[in-house]
Design a protein around this motif. Structure first.
Motif, PDB file in Angstrom:
ATOM      1  N   ALA A  23      19.376 -60.439  41.059  1.00 13.84           N
ATOM      2  CA  ALA A  23      19.936 -61.717  40.616  1.00 13.84           C
ATOM      3  C   ALA A  23      21.452 -61.654  40.730  1.00 13.84           C
ATOM      4  CB  ALA A  23      19.506 -61.999  39.179  1.00 13.84           C
ATOM      5  N   ASP A  24      21.966 -62.039  41.879  1.00  9.66           N
ATOM      6  CA  ASP A  24      23.391 -61.960  42.139  1.00  9.66           C
ATOM      7  C   ASP A  24      24.087 -63.141  41.478  1.00  9.66           C
ATOM      8  OD1 ASP A  24      25.381 -61.716  45.190  1.00  9.66           O
ATOM      9  OD2 ASP A  24      25.921 -61.657  43.073  1.00  9.66           O
ATOM     10  N   SER A  27      26.513 -65.369  43.645  1.00  9.49           N
ATOM     11  CA  SER A  27      26.024 -65.918  44.908  1.00  9.49           C
ATOM     12  C   SER A  27      26.692 -67.232  45.277  1.00  9.49           C
ATOM     13  CB  SER A  27      24.502 -66.096  44.859  1.00  9.49           C
ATOM     14  OG  SER A  27      24.130 -66.992  43.831  1.00  9.49           O
ATOM     15  N   THR A 158      20.351 -69.491  51.661  1.00  9.82           N
ATOM     16  CA  THR A 158      20.898 -68.919  50.432  1.00  9.82           C
ATOM     17  C   THR A 158      20.955 -67.408  50.582  1.00  9.82           C
ATOM     18  OG1 THR A 158      20.631 -68.728  48.022  1.00  9.82           O
ATOM     19  CG2 THR A 158      18.619 -68.776  49.343  1.00  9.82           C
ATOM     20  N   SER A 160      20.752 -65.725  47.604  1.00 12.47           N
ATOM     21  CA  SER A 160      20.099 -65.351  46.352  1.00 12.47           C
ATOM     22  C   SER A 160      18.593 -65.402  46.549  1.00 12.47           C
ATOM     23  CB  SER A 160      20.532 -66.298  45.223  1.00 12.47           C
ATOM     24  OG  SER A 160      19.955 -65.906  43.991  1.00 12.47           O
ATOM     25  N   THR A 162      15.444 -63.491  45.302  1.00  9.71           N
ATOM     26  CA  THR A 162      15.084 -62.525  44.263  1.00  9.71           C
ATOM     27  C   THR A 162      13.585 -62.289  44.110  1.00  9.71           C
ATOM     28  OG1 THR A 162      14.991 -64.251  42.562  1.00  9.71           O
ATOM     29  CG2 THR A 162      17.134 -63.187  42.949  1.00  9.71           C
TER      30      THR A 162
END
Length: 310
Positions: A23-24, A27, A158, A160, A162
């Motif tokens: 979970a950046d 981002s 994206t 992100s 996850t």
């Protein structure tokens, strides 16, 4: 050797299993910087993002105060006038990306602008970008990994990503244990580089991650098998398949849950050999650090992904 193995597993867990990888939180800031640099250099943002993503695994995550993890070599940044032949970056590529009249090697805007300019000097087609990346990294696998990651980012728009999945449906009848390091005899003495998941013939086999199919075909040890390179410089190996999912091909972008084949008992002989052992999926993982690639134990990750989907 046992201590070395424990340290290796800990290192990979730190890289691949930590929450800040999944979970950046930065981002959105990263995407804004990639898009800004794309507008200035005409290099599609997904390639810039893929370079950064690759270096996040090679150099770990960015240091405090940084958004990107790209660390240009000082030689590339400042040049070599008077020390090397003039055609080796005589003036360096480091340049000002944020308008403060400084070219700082640890400033994200300066770094990304410089990388974008460097790639642009070769052109903006996919082949041009490949050539630029090879001349920068001097390594085919690095170029392949970055190009694959760019394809993933382009498809999903994206950085992100996850989600994860377990390689077989959790409602299926299956079993597995840690089989890492067990002895193997077929084809010579070697250790077992993976985890065996036993299930019935035909149980669907799924991608556990986002990535690109790099390999599909037969191997005398692994039988029908598929290899997927993910966005974390990790190669996922699925072996002993009964067959492949319809229409999957090398170069396809996959996501967690995509069916790539089914459980079988193929391998240990020429193409088509099957039934020399109970049906199961051999699942292996291989980490690349920019210089070497090595196998590591997938069992802890399988346990984690199994919990995530239940």
């Amino acid at each position: 050797m046992k201590c070395l193995g424990i340290l290796l597993i800990f290192f990979v867990l730190m890289i691949f299993g930590s929450e800040h990888i999944y979970a950046d939180q930065d981002s959105q800031a990263r995407m804004a910087l990639y898009k800004k640099t794309e507008a200035l250099t005409n290099i599609p943002w997904e390639y810039l993002a893929a370079v950064d993503q690759y270096e996040r695994q090679v150099h770990d995550d960015p240091k405090e105060g940084r958004i990107t993890a790209i660390k240009p070599e000082p030689f590339f940044w400042t040049g070599s006038a008077g020390e090397m032949p003039v055609d080796f970056f005589p003036n360096g590529w480091g340049s000002d990306g944020n308008g403060d009249n400084k070219a700082e090697i640890k400033n994200d805007e300066d770094v990304l602008w410089t990388i974008g300019q460097y790639i642009q000097s070769y052109g903006t087609t996919e082949d041009d970008i490949k050539i630029a990346l090879f001349n920068y990294y001097k390594r085919d696998l690095t170029v392949q990994t970055i190009m694959n990651t760019a394809e993933v980012f382009k498809k999903f728009q994206t950085v992100s990503l996850t989600k994860r999945d377990f390689p077989v449906p959790t409602e299926a009848n299956y079993s597995y244990r840690s089989t890492w390091g067990d002895a193997r005899g077929f084809g010579g003495r070697r250790i077992h580089e993976g985890t065996d998941i036993f299930a019935n013939y035909g149980v669907p086999v799924k991608s556990t991650t986002y990535g690109v199919i790099e390999m599909k075909g037969w191997n005398k040890f692994g039988g029908w098998r598929v290899g997927i390179r993910d966005i974390y410089n990790i190669y996922h190996y699925y072996a002993h398949l009964n067959g492949f999912a319809e229409n999957i091909e090398v170069g396809d972008v996959v996501q967690p849950g995509d069916v790539i084949g089914s459980v079988g008992a193929s391998g240990y002989g020429p193409p088509g050999t099957s039934g020399k052992f109970p049906p199961h999926l051999h699942y292996g993982m291989y980490q690349d650090n920019g210089k070497n690639e090595w196998a590591f134990d997938p069992y802890p990750f399988l346990k984690k992904w199994e919990r995530m989907v239940n």
